[in-house]
Design an enzyme around this catalytic site. Structure first.
Site, PDB file in Angstrom:
ATOM      1  CG  HIS A 198     -53.081  81.799  35.605  1.00  0.00           C
ATOM      2  ND1 HIS A 198     -51.954  82.560  35.865  1.00  0.00           N
ATOM      3  CD2 HIS A 198     -52.657  80.505  35.543  1.00  0.00           C
ATOM      4  CE1 HIS A 198     -50.899  81.760  35.937  1.00  0.00           C
ATOM      5  NE2 HIS A 198     -51.297  80.509  35.750  1.00  0.00           N
ATOM      6  CG  HIS A 199     -52.141  85.352  41.316  1.00  0.00           C
ATOM      7  ND1 HIS A 199     -52.144  86.723  41.261  1.00  0.00           N
ATOM      8  CD2 HIS A 199     -52.216  85.036  42.637  1.00  0.00           C
ATOM      9  CE1 HIS A 199     -52.204  87.212  42.482  1.00  0.00           C
ATOM     10  NE2 HIS A 199     -52.260  86.210  43.333  1.00  0.00           N
ATOM     11  CB  SER A 200     -50.810  85.557  34.662  1.00  0.00           C
ATOM     12  OG  SER A 200     -51.810  84.777  34.029  1.00  0.00           O
TER      13      SER A 200
END
Length: 468
Positions: free
Chosen positions: A139-141
């Protein structure tokens, strides 16, 4: 241990929905060591699955409740199940690259489960040439594209005899240092919109003291000449709402072949990459009878070293900015397209190099605002997009690397299409090759794989046009 999630990462969590999974991915191809048995891939999977010490980054998941005042925090997964995250897959016959890319397209279409750590890895066998594939998504988080590449490098070695390398998700001796580096690494393209908007809201006196270059930049934007700012771009099939289904296509070319074109024309490698994309876009849209009269605009991230004006740094600099590049898709001549792109990139770098990091962030916010607000307010088709597609370049290892004797022979990035931006092109360099990863909405961008042929055709057209 519970820890707060920074606002940029929260932005990626909030932006995610079924149509916009917010994870980046990577496809790696490995050549098996000499003399291994038929069970090698199974043993490789089991070795990765049975990693004894998982790094903290891969053990946390987002969580919010009344107890956190409704705010997102990172919380360790007390029921961590490695077999959910590390999986063994096989391709159907005949085991071509086509089947591999189709599998990656399907895997990249599904969202990661929020109640678990936000990552997956798939060890894939069945390629008829005997290579082993590994598809990963995070995930880009958790990470951006640059961070993911550096994370991969950290578990590889230039020594093919080394056999004590951990899996990508394994804890390493220098993990604490690497985590800090991951936090402060320059953000890749997809980071810029959220961070720029957030920072711009709190910009004060420094941004107000924009240099004279701002006037020139805005003037160029109004005339749609582009620079570090684009106020509008022509509407295309890419700039509409998307579905969650993805299609992925990938191929690589020798870097020296591209550099030869740049050497003859006095342009950079990145200019040549953009010219390849420009020519491919032109052919693709002409075939669909969907090429607008005005030139397409691409958003390209550049790392700028404030002490060296006009210099973009792929290794990271004092600031990161977004340059809006006019792709000259209205021009038939490949050489003229390359020259126009070179001027557009140069203008953008010159404008950013005269600004401070805070001013660059403010400028990025100015350029990104329409792209951010349009999907949020569901105004696709009403407001013109500030750019048509995303093109970024993530540097990778320059020499051959190995994982416990298996040689990495190819690495290809998968990225994030968003509403209003249905196509993302990300490039990764590795061992003398430049790999293009094209990720698009399966419905909005039909026959995406044809772009690979058009990219190859454009290299030949550029070589012929400039005499390289």
């Amino acid at each position: 241990m519970v820890s707060p999630i920074d606002p940029t990462s929260v932005g990626f969590l909030l932006a995610e929905n079924r149509s916009m999974p917010m994870h980046v991915g990577g496809l790696q191809l490995f050549k098996k060591p000499e003399g291994v048995g038929r069970s090698y891939i199974r043993e490789m999977y089991e070795e990765m699955r049975d990693e004894p010490d998982i790094a903290p980054l891969f053990l946390k998941h987002p969580y919010r409740s009344i107890g956190t005042a409704g705010q997102y925090v990172w919380q360790p997964d007390d029921q961590f199940d490695i077999e959910h995250h590390v999986r063994h897959s096989a391709l159907p016959r005949p085991g071509r690259v086509r089947e591999l890319l189709e599998l990656c397209s399907r895997l990249h279409s599904t969202r990661l489960a929020r109640e678990r750590p936000l990552w997956e890895a798939h060890i894939i066998e069945g390629l008829r040439d005997g290579r082993v594939a590994m598809y990963t998504k995070m995930h880009h988080s958790l990470v951006d594209g640059v961070s993911a590449m550096r994370l991969l490098q950290s578990v590889l070695s230039t020594d093919e005899t080394k056999r004590d390398m951990p899996a990508l998700w394994g804890r390493q001796p220098q993990r604490a240092k690497s985590s800090k580096e991951l936090e402060r690494v320059e953000h890749s393209l997809a980071d810029i919109p959220v961070q720029a908007l957030r920072s711009a809201l709190g910009i004060t006196a420094e941004a107000a003291g924009m240099p004279a270059a701002l006037i020139k930049t805005i003037s160029k934007g109004i005339k749609n000449e582009t620079s570090s700012l684009s106020l509008y771009a022509p509407r295309t099939i890419f700039n509409q709402s998307i579905t969650g289904s993805r299609r992925f296509a990938a191929q690589d070319w020798p870097i020296e072949r591209l550099r030869a074109i740049g050497k003859v024309t006095g342009t950079t490698l990145n200019d040549v990459v953009l010219a390849m994309c420009s020519g491919a876009m032109r052919t693709y849209l002409l075939e669909l009878d969907a090429l607008p009269e005005a030139p397409l605009v691409a958003m390209v991230p550049v790392g700028l070293n404030a002490k060296q004006s006009h210099t973009a740094s792929s290794e990271g600099g004092n600031a990161v900015g977004a340059v809006m590049v006019q792709l000259a898709t209205d021009l038939h001549d490949p050489a003229k397209r390359l020259a126009t792109i070179h001027r557009s990139m140069k203008d953008g770098k010159e404008a950013l190099s005269s600004m401070t990091p805070v001013q660059i962030l403010a400028m990025s916010a100015l350029g990104q605002a329409p792209a951010i607000l349009t999907p949020i307010l569901r105004m696709q088709g009403i407001i013109r997009p500030p750019y048509n597609l995303i093109i970024s370049n993530v540097p990778g290892p320059r020499t051959a690397h190995y994982w416990n004797g298996a040689q990495l022979v190819g690495t290809y990035p998968l990225s994030i299409p968003i509403n209003g931006m249905a196509l993302n092109i990300t490039c990764t360099s590795y061992d003398g090759q430049l790999a293009f990863g094209l990720t698009g909405c399966r419905r909005t961008v039909p026959h995406l794989q044809r772009l690979l042929t058009y990219l190859d055709d454009e290299i030949a057209a550029l070589e012929k046009a400039v005499g390289a």
